[in-house]
Design a protein around this motif. Structure first.
Motif, PDB file in Angstrom:
ATOM      1  N   LYS A 191       0.282  10.785  -1.291  1.00 49.36           N
ATOM      2  CA  LYS A 191      -0.541  10.806  -0.064  1.00 49.36           C
ATOM      3  C   LYS A 191      -0.711   9.599   0.887  1.00 49.36           C
ATOM      4  CE  LYS A 191      -4.848  12.119   2.044  1.00 49.36           C
ATOM      5  NZ  LYS A 191      -6.302  12.777   1.981  1.00 49.36           N
ATOM      6  N   TYR A 192      -0.850   8.573   0.062  1.00 50.74           N
ATOM      7  CA  TYR A 192      -0.745   7.067   0.593  1.00 50.74           C
ATOM      8  C   TYR A 192       0.397   6.332   0.384  1.00 50.74           C
ATOM      9  CZ  TYR A 192      -5.517   8.427   1.896  1.00 50.74           C
ATOM     10  OH  TYR A 192      -6.602   8.977   2.571  1.00 50.74           O
ATOM     11  N   ASP A 193       1.523   6.958   0.134  1.00 49.38           N
ATOM     12  CA  ASP A 193       2.695   6.326  -0.388  1.00 49.38           C
ATOM     13  C   ASP A 193       3.129   5.242   0.629  1.00 49.38           C
ATOM     14  OD1 ASP A 193       5.396   6.315  -2.104  1.00 49.38           O
ATOM     15  OD2 ASP A 193       6.312   6.640   0.059  1.00 49.38           O
ATOM     16  N   ARG A 194       3.122   5.338   2.010  1.00 53.09           N
ATOM     17  CA  ARG A 194       3.638   4.608   2.960  1.00 53.09           C
ATOM     18  C   ARG A 194       2.621   3.041   3.012  1.00 53.09           C
ATOM     19  NH1 ARG A 194       1.830   2.658   7.462  1.00 53.09           N
ATOM     20  NH2 ARG A 194       0.172   4.323   7.601  1.00 53.09           N
ATOM     21  N   VAL A 195       1.404   3.346   2.601  1.00 53.91           N
ATOM     22  CA  VAL A 195       0.485   2.241   2.613  1.00 53.91           C
ATOM     23  C   VAL A 195       0.813   1.379   1.454  1.00 53.91           C
ATOM     24  CG1 VAL A 195      -2.075   1.648   2.264  1.00 53.91           C
ATOM     25  CG2 VAL A 195      -1.505   3.409   4.243  1.00 53.91           C
ATOM     26  N   LEU A 196       0.715   2.133   0.240  1.00 63.33           N
ATOM     27  CA  LEU A 196       0.927   1.442  -0.970  1.00 63.33           C
ATOM     28  C   LEU A 196       2.310   0.549  -1.062  1.00 63.33           C
ATOM     29  CD1 LEU A 196      -0.155   4.185  -3.385  1.00 63.33           C
ATOM     30  CD2 LEU A 196      -1.255   1.775  -3.353  1.00 63.33           C
ATOM     31  N   ARG A 197       3.340   1.227  -0.294  1.00 62.72           N
ATOM     32  CA  ARG A 197       4.596   0.526  -0.431  1.00 62.72           C
ATOM     33  C   ARG A 197       4.417  -0.538   0.474  1.00 62.72           C
ATOM     34  NH1 ARG A 197       8.700   2.962  -3.053  1.00 62.72           N
ATOM     35  NH2 ARG A 197       8.477   4.948  -3.932  1.00 62.72           N
ATOM     36  N   ALA A 198       3.903  -0.521   1.842  1.00 64.60           N
ATOM     37  CA  ALA A 198       3.290  -1.583   2.474  1.00 64.60           C
ATOM     38  C   ALA A 198       2.825  -2.715   1.861  1.00 64.60           C
ATOM     39  CB  ALA A 198       3.072  -1.221   3.966  1.00 64.60           C
ATOM     40  N   ALA A 199       1.788  -2.482   0.872  1.00 61.63           N
ATOM     41  CA  ALA A 199       0.898  -3.587   0.659  1.00 61.63           C
ATOM     42  C   ALA A 199       1.890  -4.293  -0.529  1.00 61.63           C
ATOM     43  CB  ALA A 199      -0.351  -2.819  -0.304  1.00 61.63           C
ATOM     44  N   GLU A 200       2.613  -3.472  -1.362  1.00 64.46           N
ATOM     45  CA  GLU A 200       3.598  -3.917  -2.269  1.00 64.46           C
ATOM     46  C   GLU A 200       4.460  -4.803  -1.724  1.00 64.46           C
ATOM     47  OE1 GLU A 200       5.281  -1.762  -6.202  1.00 64.46           O
ATOM     48  OE2 GLU A 200       6.530  -1.362  -4.250  1.00 64.46           O
ATOM     49  N   GLN A 201       5.118  -4.446  -0.642  1.00 70.10           N
ATOM     50  CA  GLN A 201       6.006  -5.377   0.161  1.00 70.10           C
ATOM     51  C   GLN A 201       5.205  -6.730   0.552  1.00 70.10           C
ATOM     52  OE1 GLN A 201       9.260  -5.052   0.380  1.00 70.10           O
ATOM     53  NE2 GLN A 201       9.642  -6.737   1.558  1.00 70.10           N
ATOM     54  N   ALA A 216      -8.610  -1.150   2.153  1.00 65.25           N
ATOM     55  CA  ALA A 216      -8.954  -1.093   0.986  1.00 65.25           C
ATOM     56  C   ALA A 216      -7.742  -1.493  -0.189  1.00 65.25           C
ATOM     57  CB  ALA A 216      -9.784   0.073   0.481  1.00 65.25           C
ATOM     58  N   LEU A 217      -6.731  -0.762   0.027  1.00 66.58           N
ATOM     59  CA  LEU A 217      -5.526  -1.083  -0.866  1.00 66.58           C
ATOM     60  C   LEU A 217      -4.995  -2.336  -0.473  1.00 66.58           C
ATOM     61  CD1 LEU A 217      -4.240   2.503  -0.876  1.00 66.58           C
ATOM     62  CD2 LEU A 217      -5.787   1.409  -2.372  1.00 66.58           C
ATOM     63  N   GLY A 218      -4.885  -2.834   0.889  1.00 71.39           N
ATOM     64  CA  GLY A 218      -4.133  -3.951   1.309  1.00 71.39           C
ATOM     65  C   GLY A 218      -5.213  -5.154   0.545  1.00 71.39           C
ATOM     66  N   LEU A 249     -11.509 -12.215   1.062  1.00 71.50           N
ATOM     67  CA  LEU A 249     -10.340 -11.866   0.915  1.00 71.50           C
ATOM     68  C   LEU A 249      -9.774 -10.403   1.747  1.00 71.50           C
ATOM     69  CD1 LEU A 249      -9.975 -12.685  -2.989  1.00 71.50           C
ATOM     70  CD2 LEU A 249      -8.843 -13.857  -1.100  1.00 71.50           C
ATOM     71  N   ALA A 250     -10.797  -9.930   2.103  1.00 64.80           N
ATOM     72  CA  ALA A 250     -10.471  -8.623   2.767  1.00 64.80           C
ATOM     73  C   ALA A 250      -9.471  -8.728   3.992  1.00 64.80           C
ATOM     74  CB  ALA A 250     -11.779  -7.872   3.591  1.00 64.80           C
ATOM     75  N   VAL A 251      -8.622  -7.729   4.133  1.00 68.59           N
ATOM     76  CA  VAL A 251      -7.540  -7.811   5.380  1.00 68.59           C
ATOM     77  C   VAL A 251      -7.679  -6.527   6.041  1.00 68.59           C
ATOM     78  CG1 VAL A 251      -6.136  -9.379   4.104  1.00 68.59           C
ATOM     79  CG2 VAL A 251      -5.726  -7.095   3.899  1.00 68.59           C
ATOM     80  N   ASP A 252      -7.470  -6.785   7.295  1.00 68.65           N
ATOM     81  CA  ASP A 252      -7.139  -5.446   8.397  1.00 68.65           C
ATOM     82  C   ASP A 252      -5.762  -5.035   8.243  1.00 68.65           C
ATOM     83  OD1 ASP A 252      -7.224  -4.023  10.251  1.00 68.65           O
ATOM     84  OD2 ASP A 252      -7.074  -5.381  11.768  1.00 68.65           O
ATOM     85  N   PHE A 253      -5.665  -4.129   7.241  1.00 70.54           N
ATOM     86  CA  PHE A 253      -4.370  -3.519   6.844  1.00 70.54           C
ATOM     87  C   PHE A 253      -3.926  -2.527   7.863  1.00 70.54           C
ATOM     88  CE2 PHE A 253      -0.913  -2.296   3.822  1.00 70.54           C
ATOM     89  CZ  PHE A 253       0.117  -3.750   3.794  1.00 70.54           C
TER      90      PHE A 253
END
Length: 391
Positions: A92-102, A209-211, A190-194
């Motif tokens: 469901k959150y593939d795009r967000v997770l891959r962006a955070a990973e990148q 949250a994930l970022g 450490l929080a970011v506006d992702f």
């Protein structure tokens, strides 16, 4: 009679003094907040409290009735239900997770595993109003007063600066909140506006949250592209070095007789430490510096093991190959819920079955064990589960 009156009078005076001290402490906190630049509107709403939160005090003083065996801890944190749910949430959150990973270089499976263990993917973030919980700990907690005071001021500043609203400040009794359970000072740092909306919202924004979790792990020393843990087997009677910070090359571990649990050769670069959480007869783990980054999130090896194993499972790897050295393994969350229902069906009082084993459930389990001729441990294990008809 006069003696009883004197006792009652003394108790009332003591209660009155305690109430006065609490009121005075809250007044001081309001003044401290004002000096910190927090608006009077936020202060008035957040610190409208005239007595301590008894639930918070109770939870802060509770000592575990017994140390949770590692097979129980792993059993309910890394069960098939959480693996399936986690894989679904990763899709469901593939795009967000891959962006955070990148952006941060942290493996997306580990980011998602933290989310899953901390709040069951955002569904169980806590129901304590943080300003009241933290104010209670400052004024009544008796220890770490400066720490709790700092967290309270940080929480109010998050609201004052527009990151959050007061009705979003709900979490654990100890101040952690949001989808991945940051304490307020960590949130500030450490929080970011992702998601790019101008706010750092770890409560309602999954992306933020994930970022932010990825940012935390990166700052904790995550090394991009490197592993975090592999399951291994040690030779019978192993008495060699252990410990996550007692690292050696994989060639050195191979020379000590350590082998991969999947049968493949133990090879590769980097150095790792050996963990044997249940001794040499249970699963073993070679853990890398990335394991320490995960450990920094909660500073417990069992926690870091659960995150690491859940990340592996969500990536498609199988369950642990070596069984835990016990004849009474722990139960999954679904089995714990079923155990409560089985107990209730036999007349034991467990409250509303919810899969969470608290004091009431432990008392019921102990009574059922005794009735079955078993030692009354109160532990939600496989033996009593099977004895009551569980499968």
């Amino acid at each position: 009679m006069r003696h009883m009156v004197l006792i009652a009078t003394a108790w009332m005076m003591g209660t009155g003094a305690a109430a006065a001290n609490f009121t005075q402490c809250i007044g001081q906190l309001r003044a401290d907040a004002a000096r910190s630049g927090i608006s009077q509107n936020v202060i008035a709403q957040a610190l409208a409290i005239n007595q301590p939160d008894e639930k918070v005090l109770r939870l802060s003083k509770v000592q575990p009735e017994f140390k949770t065996p590692i097979w129980d801890y792993m059993g309910f944190l890394v069960d098939e239900e959480r693996v399936r749910d986690g894989q679904a949430m990763m899709r469901k959150y593939d795009r967000v997770l891959r962006a955070a990973e990148q952006r941060f270089g942290v493996d997306r499976h580990v980011i998602a595993a933290v989310w899953g263990v901390e709040t069951n993917f955002g569904s169980e973030a806590g129901d304590n109003f943080l300003p009241h919980a933290l104010a209670t700990l400052v004024c009544e907690g008796g220890r770490r007063e400066a720490f709790w005071r700092g967290e309270l001021m940080a929480a109010l500043k998050l609201v004052d600066h527009g990151d959050l609203t007061l009705d979003e400040l709900y979490g654990s009794w100890a101040g952690a909140f949001g989808q991945t359970q940051f304490i307020p000072t960590t949130y500030q740092r450490l929080a970011v506006d992702f998601d790019g909306d101008g706010r750092r919202d770890l409560v309602k924004s999954v992306a933020d949250a994930l970022g932010s979790t990825a940012n935390y792990l990166k700052r904790a020393g995550w090394r991009t592209g490197q592993p975090w843990m592999i399951e291994v087997v040690v030779p019978s009677g192993y008495k060699g070095p252990t410990g996550r910070n007692t690292r050696a090359s994989l060639a050195t571990w191979a020379g000590r007789g350590v082998t991969r649990a999947d049968g493949r050769p133990l090879s590769g670069g980097g150095e790792a430490g050996l963990l044997l959480p249940a001794g040499p007869n249970g699963p073993g783990f070679l853990v890398y510096p990335n394991f320490n980054a995960i450990y920094a999130y909660n500073q417990a090896e069992s926690y870091a093991l659960a995150i690491s194993h859940l990340a592996d499972r969500m990536a498609g790897y199988p369950s642990l190959r070596t069984p835990w050295p016990t004849d009474d393994p722990g139960l999954s969350r679904a089995q714990r819920l079923q155990l409560q229902k089985l107990l209730a069906a036999r007349g034991y009082d467990v409250g509303e079955p919810d899969g969470k084993i608290g004091a009431q459930s432990r008392a019921a389990i102990a009574a059922a064990e005794q009735a079955a001729g078993m030692p009354p441990t109160g532990r939600a294990g496989s033996k009593i589960y099977r004895a009551l008809g569980g499968r």
